[in-house]
Scaffold this motif. Sequence first.
Motif, short mmCIF file in Angstrom:
data_model
loop_
_atom_site.label_atom_id
_atom_site.label_comp_id
_atom_site.label_asym_id
_atom_site.label_seq_id
_atom_site.Cartn_x
_atom_site.Cartn_y
_atom_site.Cartn_z
N GLY A 189 0.98 -1.27 -0.47
CA GLY A 189 -0.05 -0.13 0.09
C GLY A 189 0.85 0.87 0.41
N ARG A 190 1.82 1.31 0.74
CA ARG A 190 3.16 2.28 0.35
C ARG A 190 3.64 2.94 -0.96
N ILE A 191 3.53 0.94 -1.34
CA ILE A 191 4.90 1.39 -2.51
C ILE A 191 4.24 1.62 -4.07
N VAL A 192 3.02 1.45 -3.89
CA VAL A 192 2.06 1.79 -4.89
C VAL A 192 1.10 2.24 -4.70
N LYS A 193 0.24 3.82 -5.24
CA LYS A 193 -0.73 4.25 -5.46
C LYS A 193 -1.91 3.95 -6.00
N HIS A 194 -1.93 2.40 -6.44
CA HIS A 194 -3.38 1.82 -6.87
C HIS A 194 -3.39 0.24 -6.34
N LYS A 195 -4.25 -0.23 -6.42
CA LYS A 195 -4.49 -1.83 -5.70
C LYS A 195 -4.93 -3.18 -7.34
N ASN A 196 -3.49 -2.76 -7.67
CA ASN A 196 -4.29 -4.00 -8.66
C ASN A 196 -2.84 -5.37 -9.01
N LEU A 197 -3.50 -6.26 -8.80
CA LEU A 197 -3.02 -7.47 -8.59
C LEU A 197 -2.75 -8.25 -10.04
N ILE A 198 -1.62 -8.32 -10.30
CA ILE A 198 -1.02 -9.37 -11.43
C ILE A 198 -0.94 -10.88 -10.62
N ILE A 199 -1.87 -11.82 -11.25
CA ILE A 199 -1.51 -13.27 -10.75
C ILE A 199 -1.78 -13.72 -11.55
N PRO A 200 -0.45 -15.36 -11.73
CA PRO A 200 -0.22 -15.98 -12.24
C PRO A 200 -1.29 -16.92 -13.05
N GLY A 201 -1.61 -17.18 -14.57
CA GLY A 201 -2.86 -17.88 -15.01
C GLY A 201 -3.49 -18.36 -14.43
N TYR A 202 -2.19 -19.85 -13.76
CA TYR A 202 -2.61 -21.10 -13.21
C TYR A 202 -3.42 -21.03 -12.11
N VAL A 203 -3.35 -19.96 -11.22
CA VAL A 203 -4.02 -19.74 -10.06
C VAL A 203 -5.69 -18.86 -10.55
N ALA A 204 -5.80 -19.28 -11.11
CA ALA A 204 -6.70 -17.78 -12.04
C ALA A 204 -8.02 -18.34 -10.47
N MET A 205 -8.47 -19.47 -10.40
CA MET A 205 -9.22 -19.55 -9.70
C MET A 205 -9.44 -19.06 -8.26
N MET A 206 -8.06 -18.46 -7.68
CA MET A 206 -8.54 -18.14 -6.61
C MET A 206 -8.46 -16.55 -7.21
N SER A 207 -8.60 -15.52 -7.96
CA SER A 207 -9.19 -15.03 -8.12
C SER A 207 -10.32 -13.95 -7.45
N GLY A 208 -11.24 -14.63 -7.21
CA GLY A 208 -13.08 -13.96 -6.45
C GLY A 208 -12.39 -14.07 -4.54
N ASP A 209 -11.64 -15.38 -4.46
CA ASP A 209 -11.50 -15.38 -2.99
C ASP A 209 -10.21 -14.23 -2.69
N LEU A 210 -9.22 -13.87 -3.72
CA LEU A 210 -8.09 -13.66 -3.00
C LEU A 210 -9.00 -12.06 -3.58
N GLU A 211 -9.51 -11.80 -4.18
CA GLU A 211 -10.36 -10.35 -3.69
C GLU A 211 -10.57 -9.91 -2.77
N GLU A 212 -11.47 -10.81 -2.18
CA GLU A 212 -12.29 -10.64 -1.00
C GLU A 212 -11.15 -10.23 0.08
N LYS A 213 -9.98 -11.65 0.32
CA LYS A 213 -8.78 -11.37 1.25
C LYS A 213 -7.97 -10.29 1.45
N SER A 214 -7.58 -9.82 0.11
CA SER A 214 -6.65 -8.85 0.29
C SER A 214 -7.11 -7.59 -0.44
N GLY A 215 -8.61 -6.92 -1.14
CA GLY A 215 -9.22 -5.98 -1.22
C GLY A 215 -8.57 -5.53 -2.45
N TRP A 216 -7.31 -6.12 -2.26
CA TRP A 216 -6.65 -5.66 -4.05
C TRP A 216 -7.92 -5.72 -5.08
#
Lengths: 322, 442
Positions: B396-423
């Motif tokens: 949060g202190r390094i960048v001024k946005h909250k967009n995170l790129i994850i590896p395609g192989y773990v696409a299935m965790m996107s929803g869950d991760l969005e919820e848990k991280s707020g990113w």
Amino acid sequence: MAEELRSQQMYGLRVHELKLGATREEGGSRSKVFKIGNQAAMPFLFKEGEIPYAPIIAAEVYDVPDDDWPQSLAEDLKGVSKNPVDWAAMMAEDAGADLVCLKLQGIHPDFGDKNSKDAGSLATALLKRVKTPLIILGCGQGDKDNEVLPYVSEVTKGERLLFGCVVQENYKTLTAACIADGHNIIAESPIDVNIAKQLNILISDIGMPQDRIAINPTIGALGYGLEYAYSIMERARSAALSGDKMLAMPFICFVGQEAWRAKEARVSEAESPLWGNARERGVMWEAMTAIAMLQAGADILTMRHPKAIKIVKAAIAELMKR
Amino acid sequence: MALSGLEIYKLLPKTNCKKCGFQTCLAFAMQLAKKAVPIDKCPFVAPDVRVILEQASQPAIRLVEIGSGDNKVSVGNETVVFRHEEKFHHPSAIGFLLEDDASDAELNRALDEISKLQFERVGQNIKVDLIALRQKSGKDMFLAALSKIKKVVKLGIVLMPASLDTLKAALEFCGEERPLVYCSDAALLDSFAGVCKERRLPLAFRKPDMNGFSEQTKRFTQQGFSDIVLDIAQNSTSERLWQLTQARRSAVKKGERSLGFPTMAIVETGDEYQAMVQAAAYVTKYASIIILRSRKPEYILPLLTLRQNIFTDPQKPLQVEPNVYTVGTAGEKSPVLITTNFSLTYYTVLGEIEASRIPAYLICVDTEGMSVLTAWAAEKFTPERIADTLIRFELGRIVKHKNLIIPGYVAMMSGDLEEKSGWKIFVGPREAAGISSYLKNL
Ligand code: SF4
């Protein structure tokens, strides 16, 4: 003269013998057929146990052209890569591949979404054109493979081909088709001895004879995790020879598809002058990946570059001198 | 071969007198087996037992060192037949065969090519180790070639002289360095061994079979000389692999001391391709030293890569430190990518980001060195862990946005991760090769 100093390992079990291809007399139409497996020793240690058959090389042929090839592959397979039948014939006749491995990439919803009829007629056309048995691979998307591969199995019934790959979560449909049509099957496990064994048990439980299963241990290319599969294969093969029937299946290693993804096999000499000639580097990347897999116990290698195939064929001949 | 605590116990006095500081002889034996105490603590060990114990504590395969200082190469000291049983300890030393009848120009070109054979791979520097010089002409030619080699390249040296006279002169030349001496003439073996023993230098020689090696090494060790390398002769590749396997197995599995030495394979097959793939086979199967003629980088890079793979510790995959890595001149608006700390994954992803020339941040999650899919399956690369990592490294202190790129192989965790991280989660490509074009099209 003192007795010869020797450390000999004797094993209780052999690898299962898998037959590839059926001749006219056997109900197929192949004039070239192969047996693999049935060895009673670790790779090329002839003094410890019989190793009746040499490992074989299947040329990787795709039903749809790949536009992401490095320059060397694109150049060396120019002229055939758009026509799988010519491609297969060139690899089996000129490049010296023992057989052909047809990958049905084009049935994938994202890469052409071809249907069962397309795949079936391509397989039949290949069988007409080449004398060798075929390995036929799906696109890796479970539902589509379950729709197309059983059809291809049916139209090639009796040819004793090798179909793949089934995985722990999805093995029933294709296995049942292969049992019914007299084909062999490839069981894929993610670099894991226990899953490999478990899957072999599941497949044989639904009626597939143990001598019609090949293990795909999921290899990585040279420099990209090759050592994981290398050790998994050594472990599985040692266990098999020491008595574990459910691991005593021949190995198939997808060498070409992995090796040619490696950066070192793709980058041009202009980009990386210290790495030397790009074409030779790619060929050697594939050849050395193959050699390492042979030392780990591979029985079938699938390979891509004609020159790499020639190099590894000659190396196998040398390794089989007893 | 190492003895177990119980085996050592059988050799002790079994009086439980406690002089050693332990309650029982057995307790002492157990500590001895772990090499946690010196044998001298027990004053009652019989001299012959002491010899047995000392021998047993020696490694099954002797460690031999070639060269000195920065050029030092250690080979041997292996403990297992299969790398999954523990690991292979000392990578095969790769060297090049040169002959003293080469013209000046040829020799210069060879040395120039050899000195370029070092590469950077997954954070390691991989390079060739040795130059072997074989005598084919007179002593002066040999010495001239040697002096040129020493001037141009910094590698360990294998001397292959044809006479004792040349050997002695060459050693004067080598000074403090410790070359490996190679004896190709059976008639000279004893005299070469004499010189090597006196100067504490390692000696390599060839015998047709294991019995030949065993008899010879026994004779040498009785004379107090054991810095030995076994050169396994060029027969068919399978015969050579058989002998390499025999030496390794006899030494580590059966405790056959007379074969417990590093091995060497000189590959002189005329066909360059076949020579290279043969060398590859010897890297996997037990050659401590491999001497080649070919020195093309397009062949040596794959060979060194194979060596790097085979000699990686299977229990400790190469890892990078979990952290946020800055690629290029990244700032508060730059994209943020996340991956595991398996070094192969990290360096592959890093290479692709660099290739895109787009400055970015790359986060390495501590997955204990597992790759993306393996880590995901083993629950080391989970939405919880990723969310924690984002907080721990203060993204949060390094960048001024909250967009995170994850590896395609773990696409299935996107929803869950969005919820848990707020990113906000963006699914990147499955293969690293797609990263560059992905970033360009962001
Ligand atoms: S000093 Fe020796 S004899 Fe006495 S207890 Fe210790 S090991 Fe046993």
